[in-house]
Design an enzyme around this catalytic site. Structure first.
Site, mmCIF file in Angstrom:
data_model
loop_
_atom_site.group_PDB
_atom_site.id
_atom_site.type_symbol
_atom_site.label_atom_id
_atom_site.label_comp_id
_atom_site.label_asym_id
_atom_site.label_seq_id
_atom_site.Cartn_x
_atom_site.Cartn_y
_atom_site.Cartn_z
ATOM 1 N N ASP A 16 -8.079 10.150 -8.565
ATOM 2 C CA ASP A 16 -7.828 9.332 -9.848
ATOM 3 C C ASP A 16 -8.024 8.157 -10.118
ATOM 4 O O ASP A 16 -7.947 7.680 -9.627
ATOM 5 C CB ASP A 16 -5.896 10.109 -10.184
ATOM 6 C CG ASP A 16 -5.428 10.100 -11.451
ATOM 7 O OD1 ASP A 16 -5.381 10.218 -12.465
ATOM 8 O OD2 ASP A 16 -4.292 9.254 -11.473
ATOM 9 N N ASP A 18 -5.648 5.854 -13.065
ATOM 10 C CA ASP A 18 -4.467 4.537 -13.046
ATOM 11 C C ASP A 18 -3.815 5.031 -11.879
ATOM 12 O O ASP A 18 -2.981 6.665 -11.424
ATOM 13 C CB ASP A 18 -4.030 5.576 -14.994
ATOM 14 C CG ASP A 18 -5.016 5.342 -15.932
ATOM 15 O OD1 ASP A 18 -4.508 4.107 -16.266
ATOM 16 O OD2 ASP A 18 -5.618 6.448 -15.921
#
Length: 454
Positions: A16, A18
């Site tokens: 991922d 963020d």
């Protein structure tokens, strides 16, 4: 399943973006997110202007793992069996007596639904990531405001909150300089974004050199992804990854079929027509884990390549990757850093450069334990009548051990380890603290022996 887990055994590493590869300065980003939502509610929906002012310590209300009962305006912290441990109506804490009167000594009415799929619905909202979390405080203050003016019993503000979120985070907002969030981050990236540590960049290169396939799978749109990656990793960030997938719309990326969520190519950050299949590495938008896995089979030459996915959201990353795709999952849990704040005096003599890694001297950040809500991992369940309190794990803590392979505070925490380092994984026959690296949250240590994993 074996008790140990090693990255060396995995063929594919998915990340991922963020709060995983790209970490934020949390106090600053939390304030920006709060302001961006509040500004919309006040200017576009006519809410009370008082929402625009924020007391310095009010972000203490924000605590991952809270559930908002939308219709009733109540925020809940749940035990692993669904019992309400703490609650507030708006920002106002409920007493133990009020909790008993409101909920009884039984599980919260929507618990089976939320716990079964780590889900959200029209009736409740699970706060489990830093993009959403400041909205919890805003919603609580909206409830306070509505109570003050209207004495409402049920609430209808949620549609406006959703509109505020969509206004600030919609796909076109970055390009159009729409809302408050993207323009501010674009103009002041250093204020909000932390540079990726050199140790992490070196580690990513080592993974590729070891023959691992690296994926970046983010729900952020391609233009914002590029800003984040160039600022935190560098202009050469694309060289670190074999496949980049933006606007992945997780958790749907994992749960939806190819027909429901096809991959699309991008031209100048604009999505193009749907692809029937995913045939080669590259940068794509939207998509689904099923077609991605078919590509990974081709790229690895294996019928059953082993994938591990690193992410910070139980709802969007960890639960769906494990539940739908059966991937290994590494939970990035900055709350494990917050646990360092209350270290005993005898450990305060650590060298300053070591402390700096955990930003010990910065502003109080949202991952430090909330005074109002207590530990993210466990809490006390008041005894009935004269019975003693009991220590119980939170539902959030139960989810970690159920759906994560391991949990770490940041990628930096493991970047210097040898690739074949063997972690103790979370599993049904291990202790309550197995699976946390480099150390378990101290809140769990007193009950390690008494808690049995279900």
């Amino acid at each position: 399943m074996q008790r140990e887990f090693s990255l060396a055994d995995c063929d594919v590493m998915g990340f991922d973006l963020d709060h995983t590869l790209c970490r934020y300065n949390l106090p600053q980003s939390a304030r920006l997110i709060y302001d961006s939502f509040a500004h919309y509610l006040v200017t576009e929906k006519g809410y009370d202007k008082d929402l625009l002012t924020l007391a310095p310590d009010s972000l203490d209300f924000c605590c991952k793992g809270l559930v908002l009962d939308i219709e009733e305006g109540n925020f809940l912290k749940l035990a692993e069996d669904g019992t309400v441990l703490r609650a507030s109506h708006g920002t106002k804490c409920m007493t133990s007596e009020e909790i008993l009167e409101t909920f009884g000594r039984r599980e919260w009415k929507h618990f089976n639904t939320v716990s079964g799929m780590v889900s959200r619905s029209a009736k409740y909202y699970l706060y489990d990531n830093y993009f959403d979390l400041p909205g919890a405080l805003l919603c609580a203050r909206v409830v306070d405001s509505l109570d003050q003016h209207d004495c409402q019993k049920t609430y209808d503000f949620w549609k406006d909150m959703v509109a505020a979120i969509q206004h600030n985070y919609k796909i076109s907002a970055f390009k159009e300089d729409c809302g408050m969030y993207f323009p501010e981050v674009k103009n002041n990236p250093d204020k909000y974004l932390q540079r990726c540590p050199e140790s992490v960049k070196k580690w990513l290169k080592q993974l590729k050199s070891a023959g691992k396939i690296l994926l970046l799978i983010t729900s952020s749109h391609s233009d914002y992804c590029r800003l984040l990656c160039e600022h935190t990793i560098g202009n050469d960030f694309e060289e670190y990854f074999d496949v980049v997938i933006t606007n992945a719309l997780k958790p749907g990326f994992f749960s939806h079929t190819p027909n429901q969520r096809p991959f699309r190519t991008l031209e100048n950050d604009e999505e193009q027509e749907a692809l029937l299949s995913l045939d080669k590495p590259g940068w794509y938008s939207q998509g689904n884990a099923i077609q991605l896995y078919e590509l990974l089979k081709k790229m690895t030459g294996k019928l059953d390549p082993k994938v591990v996915y690193f992410g910070d959201s139980m709802h969007s990353d960890i639960f769906p990757a494990r539940h739908y795709s059966n991937w290994e999952t590494v939970f990035i849990l900055e709350e494990l850093l917050g646990d360092k704040v209350t270290v005993p005096a005898e450990t305060e003599s650590e060298p300053l450069e070591k402390k700096g890694k955990y930003e010990g001297d910065q502003l109080k950040a949202p991952y430090f334990a909330s005074e109002q809500w207590g530990s993210y991992f466990m809490d006390r369940l008041p005894g009935l009548e004269n019975a003693e309190e009991t220590l119980v794990r939170t539902w959030s803590c139960k989810c970690i051990s159920t759906y994560s392979t391991i949990a770490i505070p940041s990628l930096e925490a493991i970047a210097d380890l040898p690739l074949d380092y063997r972690f103790t994984r979370f599993s049904s026959n291990n202790s309550a603290t197995a699976g946390y690296y480099p150390s378990p949250p101290r809140a769990l240590l007193p009950i390690e022996e008494s808690v049995t994993m279900k």
